[in-house]
Design a protein around this motif. Sequence first.
Motif, PDB file in Angstrom:
ATOM      1  N   UNK A  40      21.810  64.875  37.953  1.00  0.00           N
ATOM      2  CA  UNK A  40      22.224  66.121  37.307  1.00  0.00           C
ATOM      3  C   UNK A  40      21.355  67.290  37.759  1.00  0.00           C
ATOM      4  N   UNK A  41      21.986  68.395  38.026  1.00  0.00           N
ATOM      5  CA  UNK A  41      21.285  69.639  38.351  1.00  0.00           C
ATOM      6  C   UNK A  41      21.268  70.474  37.073  1.00  0.00           C
ATOM      7  N   UNK A  42      20.327  70.165  36.217  1.00  0.00           N
ATOM      8  CA  UNK A  42      20.262  70.782  34.902  1.00  0.00           C
ATOM      9  C   UNK A  42      20.764  69.814  33.850  1.00  0.00           C
ATOM     10  N   UNK A  43      20.810  70.311  32.615  1.00  0.00           N
ATOM     11  CA  UNK A  43      21.244  69.465  31.503  1.00  0.00           C
ATOM     12  C   UNK A  43      22.316  70.186  30.699  1.00  0.00           C
ATOM     13  N   UNK A  44      23.003  69.392  29.933  1.00  0.00           N
ATOM     14  CA  UNK A  44      23.959  69.897  28.959  1.00  0.00           C
ATOM     15  C   UNK A  44      23.857  68.922  27.797  1.00  0.00           C
ATOM     16  N   UNK A  45      23.421  69.400  26.634  1.00  0.00           N
ATOM     17  CA  UNK A  45      23.138  68.482  25.540  1.00  0.00           C
ATOM     18  C   UNK A  45      24.384  67.737  25.058  1.00  0.00           C
TER      19      UNK A  45
END
Length: 189
Positions: A40-45
């Motif tokens: 993942x390039x970043x997160x999303x809760x």
Amino acid sequence: MTRLFLFKKPFGVSSPFTDRGSPTVRSTLSDFTEAKEVYPAGRLDRDSEGLLLLCDNERLQARIADPRFRMPKSCLVQGEGDPQEPELERMRRGVLLEDGMTLPAAVARVDEPNPWPRDPPIRRRKLIPDGWLRTTIRKGRDRRMRGMTAAVGLPTLRLIRWLVGDWSVAGIAPGQFDVFSPTGNSILR
């Protein structure tokens, strides 16, 4: 060749591929893809939906995820309450949260965007209205947008990330991927 995966993450799915140590079984990215060596390039809760980017190129991943590059991330946010100009202006200037001041956000009130159904549906209260915002931030931290909306009195009911940079979740079904190879090296600079 670099591969970039655009994933339309459903509500309730964790951004990592595993959820080790959780006392309950949770859905993760591994439930949706068997792709190897992508991250993942970043997160999303778990409580948020929409665009999550994954890639197999460390430089591209850093360019997308690293706050130093301030890649814009745009969301549709359904908030509890009736958003008015004073609340929106506070978000545009930046909001003081427990961990410090946020950077300013681009924010505008929008008509209900008619998003895909969410499972489970959000709760609605008969006596409390809700409204939708289109927001863009350039530096996100853990649950930043939820903190901003709560601080101005518009707690988030639903958050849908629509864009990261020029990449959009448009045309992708929930739980599905779109895969492509970026051309040129301009994004890696």
